[in-house]
Design a protein around this motif. Structure first.
Motif, short mmCIF file in Angstrom:
data_model
loop_
_atom_site.label_atom_id
_atom_site.label_comp_id
_atom_site.label_asym_id
_atom_site.label_seq_id
_atom_site.Cartn_x
_atom_site.Cartn_y
_atom_site.Cartn_z
N ILE A 167 -12.47 -43.78 -0.54
CA ILE A 167 -11.54 -42.10 -0.49
C ILE A 167 -10.11 -41.87 -0.37
O ILE A 167 -10.05 -40.80 -0.87
N VAL A 168 -9.18 -42.96 -0.47
CA VAL A 168 -7.51 -43.09 -1.09
C VAL A 168 -7.98 -43.01 -2.89
O VAL A 168 -7.29 -42.76 -2.67
N GLN A 169 -8.59 -43.38 -3.08
CA GLN A 169 -8.32 -43.56 -4.68
C GLN A 169 -9.53 -41.97 -5.03
O GLN A 169 -9.13 -41.45 -6.11
N LYS A 170 -10.57 -41.39 -4.26
CA LYS A 170 -10.86 -40.31 -4.33
C LYS A 170 -9.27 -39.40 -4.30
O LYS A 170 -9.36 -37.74 -4.84
N ALA A 171 -8.89 -39.46 -3.24
CA ALA A 171 -7.23 -38.55 -2.91
C ALA A 171 -7.02 -38.48 -4.22
O ALA A 171 -6.08 -37.61 -4.65
N ILE A 172 -6.79 -40.05 -4.38
CA ILE A 172 -5.41 -40.16 -5.82
C ILE A 172 -5.56 -39.58 -6.85
O ILE A 172 -4.95 -38.55 -8.15
N ASN A 173 -7.08 -39.40 -7.02
CA ASN A 173 -7.42 -38.89 -8.52
C ASN A 173 -8.00 -37.38 -8.58
O ASN A 173 -6.80 -36.26 -9.15
N TRP A 174 -7.66 -36.33 -7.32
CA TRP A 174 -7.60 -35.13 -6.96
C TRP A 174 -6.48 -35.31 -6.90
O TRP A 174 -5.98 -33.72 -7.54
N LEU A 175 -5.38 -36.16 -6.59
CA LEU A 175 -3.68 -35.34 -6.77
C LEU A 175 -3.47 -35.20 -7.88
O LEU A 175 -2.97 -33.94 -8.61
N ALA A 176 -4.35 -36.22 -9.34
CA ALA A 176 -4.13 -36.43 -10.19
C ALA A 176 -4.34 -34.93 -11.50
O ALA A 176 -3.80 -34.35 -11.82
N VAL A 177 -6.16 -34.56 -10.86
CA VAL A 177 -5.93 -32.68 -11.18
C VAL A 177 -5.25 -32.04 -11.10
O VAL A 177 -5.70 -31.39 -12.51
N ARG A 178 -4.59 -31.89 -9.99
CA ARG A 178 -3.77 -31.17 -9.02
C ARG A 178 -2.27 -31.07 -10.16
O ARG A 178 -1.27 -30.55 -9.38
N GLY A 179 -1.66 -31.60 -10.77
CA GLY A 179 -0.39 -32.13 -10.88
C GLY A 179 0.50 -33.08 -10.50
O GLY A 179 1.15 -33.04 -8.88
N TYR A 180 -0.02 -34.28 -9.77
CA TYR A 180 1.30 -35.22 -9.25
C TYR A 180 2.57 -35.10 -9.49
O TYR A 180 2.90 -35.12 -8.59
N SER A 181 2.58 -34.51 -10.67
CA SER A 181 4.17 -34.72 -11.16
C SER A 181 4.88 -33.25 -10.12
O SER A 181 6.78 -33.24 -9.57
N VAL A 182 4.11 -32.80 -10.06
CA VAL A 182 4.73 -31.05 -9.60
C VAL A 182 4.80 -31.54 -7.89
O VAL A 182 5.28 -31.56 -7.46
N ILE A 183 3.91 -32.05 -7.57
CA ILE A 183 3.67 -32.67 -5.50
C ILE A 183 4.95 -33.72 -5.32
O ILE A 183 5.46 -33.44 -4.32
N LEU A 184 4.67 -34.96 -6.55
CA LEU A 184 6.11 -34.73 -6.34
C LEU A 184 7.87 -34.62 -6.42
O LEU A 184 8.31 -35.04 -5.50
N SER A 185 7.35 -33.54 -7.60
CA SER A 185 8.84 -32.92 -7.29
C SER A 185 9.20 -31.91 -5.93
O SER A 185 10.21 -32.26 -5.51
N ILE A 186 8.09 -31.61 -5.82
CA ILE A 186 8.28 -31.50 -4.12
C ILE A 186 8.51 -32.16 -3.12
O ILE A 186 9.93 -32.32 -2.00
N LEU A 187 7.89 -32.86 -3.17
CA LEU A 187 8.47 -34.22 -1.62
C LEU A 187 9.78 -34.64 -2.13
O LEU A 187 10.78 -35.25 -1.48
N LEU A 188 10.43 -34.97 -3.37
CA LEU A 188 11.07 -35.66 -3.80
C LEU A 188 12.60 -34.82 -3.32
O LEU A 188 13.25 -34.79 -3.04
N GLY A 189 12.37 -33.28 -3.85
CA GLY A 189 12.84 -32.42 -3.01
C GLY A 189 13.42 -31.93 -1.34
O GLY A 189 14.69 -32.11 -0.99
N LEU A 190 12.32 -32.65 -1.38
CA LEU A 190 12.39 -32.19 0.37
C LEU A 190 12.77 -33.23 0.70
O LEU A 190 14.11 -33.50 2.03
N MET A 191 12.67 -34.62 0.84
CA MET A 191 13.22 -36.02 0.86
C MET A 191 14.65 -35.65 0.48
O MET A 191 15.48 -36.26 1.15
N ILE A 192 15.14 -35.23 -0.44
CA ILE A 192 16.82 -35.14 -0.49
C ILE A 192 17.58 -34.77 0.75
O ILE A 192 18.54 -34.84 0.74
N VAL A 193 16.68 -32.95 0.48
CA VAL A 193 17.36 -32.41 2.07
C VAL A 193 17.67 -33.24 3.19
O VAL A 193 18.84 -32.86 3.95
N LEU A 194 16.57 -33.59 3.19
CA LEU A 194 16.06 -34.87 5.36
C LEU A 194 17.22 -36.37 4.38
O LEU A 194 18.12 -36.55 5.88
N TYR A 195 17.68 -36.29 3.31
CA TYR A 195 18.21 -36.95 3.06
C TYR A 195 19.86 -36.86 3.22
O TYR A 195 20.74 -37.75 3.98
N ILE A 196 20.21 -35.14 3.32
CA ILE A 196 20.86 -35.14 3.22
C ILE A 196 21.79 -34.60 4.97
O ILE A 196 22.74 -34.66 5.52
#
Length: 211
Positions: A167-196
């Motif tokens: 089920i986790v592998q399916k979730a990873i594939n789902w994220l990959a299809v929708r552009g994991y780099s885009v999702i990661l960019s959003i998470l990274l931006g959010l994490m930097i805000v929380l870091y500050i």
């Protein structure tokens, strides 16, 4: 403040050399067994970032560095900011070092997107941990921070085991299809805000803490 950051580097210069050798070994071993670059880049960044940060804080605790620094004409704000900024610098230097070493061993430049995905994932994890642990360290002390940190390590190990589930592998594939780099960019931006936000909270906490 930059002198405080340099202090951490000089204290750990011997450990950093051994850590660099370990990272080179991880890259060579990963390439030799044809392990995906994503895995050993992620692993190397997590090991380097986590060990340097943990060792820096433990050295300060053993030497009572925080108590000593607060007795000097150095603002507590600078002490906290040096820790947070120093953590980011360690992570960025580690990422560049791993990228260069991996490219040399593989005799090819790793695609920037692959590099961003592996390093970005590691950066999100390390920043997430430090965002939580640093305020606890300044507020409740090193011992409690160490216990919570150990719990987080176990938690992340458990998450690693979950990756093998279908089920986790399916979730990873789902994220990959929708552009994991885009999702990661959003998470990274959010994490930097929380870091500050975490840094500002730690500054306020240390400002009112009686050492």
């Amino acid at each position: 403040m930059w002198q405080l950051i340099w202090k951490d580097v000089m204290i750990q210069r011997g450990s950093i050399i051994w850590l660099a050798i370990l990272l080179i070994f991880i890259v060579i071993f990963g390439v030799s067994i044809e392990m995906p670059a994503f895995i050993f880049l992620l692993l190397g960044t997590l090991i380097a970032g986590g060990s340097v940060i943990a060792r820096s804080i433990s050295r300060d605790e053993v030497n009572h560095t925080l108590l000593f620094l607060t007795s000097l004409p150095v603002s507590r704000k600078d002490i906290v900011m040096a820790r947070y900024i120093g953590t980011l610098i360690v992570m960025l230097v580690t990422m560049v070092f791993l990228y260069v070493i991996t490219s040399i061993v593989m005799w090819t430049w790793i695609p920037i997107e692959d590099f961003f995905v592996s390093m970005g994932t590691a950066l999100v994890i390390v920043l997430g941990v430090t965002t939580l642990l640093f305020p606890i360290y300044y507020w409740l002390g090193y011992d409690l921070m160490r216990y919570i940190g150990s719990g987080l390590i176990i938690f992340y190990a458990f998450l690693t085991l979950l990756v093998s589930l279908p089920i986790v592998q399916k979730a990873i594939n789902w994220l990959a299809v929708r552009g994991y780099s885009v999702i990661l960019s959003i998470l990274l931006g959010l994490m930097i805000v929380l870091y500050i936000v975490s840094m500002r909270f730690s500054i306020r906490v240390l400002g009112f803490t009686d050492l």
